[in-house]
Design a protein around this motif. Structure first.
Motif, PDB file in Angstrom:
ATOM      1  N   ASN A  32      41.244  20.610  18.269  1.00 46.61           N
ATOM      2  CA  ASN A  32      40.374  21.703  17.356  1.00 46.61           C
ATOM      3  C   ASN A  32      40.045  21.051  15.530  1.00 46.61           C
ATOM      4  OD1 ASN A  32      40.206  23.480  19.060  1.00 46.61           O
ATOM      5  ND2 ASN A  32      42.454  23.718  19.480  1.00 46.61           N
ATOM      6  N   GLU A  35      41.430  25.134  13.370  1.00 49.65           N
ATOM      7  CA  GLU A  35      41.540  26.142  14.822  1.00 49.65           C
ATOM      8  C   GLU A  35      39.921  26.772  15.473  1.00 49.65           C
ATOM      9  OE1 GLU A  35      44.028  27.450  15.999  1.00 49.65           O
ATOM     10  OE2 GLU A  35      44.319  26.438  14.779  1.00 49.65           O
ATOM     11  N   VAL A  36      39.239  25.404  15.010  1.00 54.78           N
ATOM     12  CA  VAL A  36      37.121  25.667  15.989  1.00 54.78           C
ATOM     13  C   VAL A  36      37.122  24.536  16.557  1.00 54.78           C
ATOM     14  CG1 VAL A  36      35.369  25.890  14.944  1.00 54.78           C
ATOM     15  CG2 VAL A  36      36.928  26.731  13.528  1.00 54.78           C
ATOM     16  N   THR A  49      30.183  22.244  19.034  1.00 58.66           N
ATOM     17  CA  THR A  49      31.390  22.764  18.639  1.00 58.66           C
ATOM     18  C   THR A  49      30.514  24.452  19.349  1.00 58.66           C
ATOM     19  OG1 THR A  49      30.750  22.555  15.931  1.00 58.66           O
ATOM     20  CG2 THR A  49      31.607  24.250  16.305  1.00 58.66           C
ATOM     21  N   ASN A  51      31.808  28.288  20.747  1.00 59.19           N
ATOM     22  CA  ASN A  51      32.634  29.652  19.257  1.00 59.19           C
ATOM     23  C   ASN A  51      33.591  30.307  20.122  1.00 59.19           C
ATOM     24  OD1 ASN A  51      31.381  30.628  22.042  1.00 59.19           O
ATOM     25  ND2 ASN A  51      29.859  31.356  20.951  1.00 59.19           N
ATOM     26  N   GLU A  52      33.894  31.449  19.966  1.00 63.53           N
ATOM     27  CA  GLU A  52      35.614  32.383  20.775  1.00 63.53           C
ATOM     28  C   GLU A  52      35.302  32.434  21.714  1.00 63.53           C
ATOM     29  OE1 GLU A  52      33.466  33.689  17.912  1.00 63.53           O
ATOM     30  OE2 GLU A  52      34.697  33.461  16.820  1.00 63.53           O
ATOM     31  N   GLN A  53      34.047  32.839  22.583  1.00 62.32           N
ATOM     32  CA  GLN A  53      34.081  32.436  24.024  1.00 62.32           C
ATOM     33  C   GLN A  53      33.660  31.210  24.762  1.00 62.32           C
ATOM     34  OE1 GLN A  53      31.891  34.265  21.853  1.00 62.32           O
ATOM     35  NE2 GLN A  53      32.747  36.240  22.008  1.00 62.32           N
ATOM     36  N   GLY A  54      34.099  30.446  23.641  1.00 60.76           N
ATOM     37  CA  GLY A  54      33.538  29.223  24.560  1.00 60.76           C
ATOM     38  C   GLY A  54      31.542  28.336  25.111  1.00 60.76           C
TER      39      GLY A  54
END
Length: 93
Positions: A32, A35-36, A49, A51-54
């Motif tokens: 990370n 937090e990314v 990279t 996203n929030e959903q993987g």
């Protein structure tokens, strides 16, 4: 650009993960940065990279120009076919 320090976690291998580019198992590292989540394959160099959903966030759309970077090197055993030259097309010397 800001001078703020970047928070980077330690890189770790993901057990059982398969690279989406070369299909090699157990070669993906994940870490990370601020937090990314990021991941990279140590076999072929593929990286992306998440996203929030993987799901993978594409860096840019795939085109015939930038997709060639993911292709494997040409096989050295393969040789080009050479046809007999046309004598009418020879340049005078």
């Amino acid at each position: 650009m800001s001078d703020a320090p970047v928070n980077v976690t330690k890189k770790r291998f993901i057990a059982g993960a398969v690279c989406p580019a070369c299909s090699e198992p157990d070669k993906l590292m994940m870490w990370n940065e601020d937090e990314v989540p990021h991941r990279e394959c140590v076999a072929c160099g593929y990286s992306d990279t998440l996203n929030e959903q993987g799901l993978s966030v594409p860096k840019e759309l795939g085109t015939r120009v930038n997709v060639s970077a993911l292709k494997k090197a040409p096989d050295p055993k393969v040789q080009a076919v050479q046809f007999f030259p046309n004598p009418k097309l020879k340049k005078p010397q």
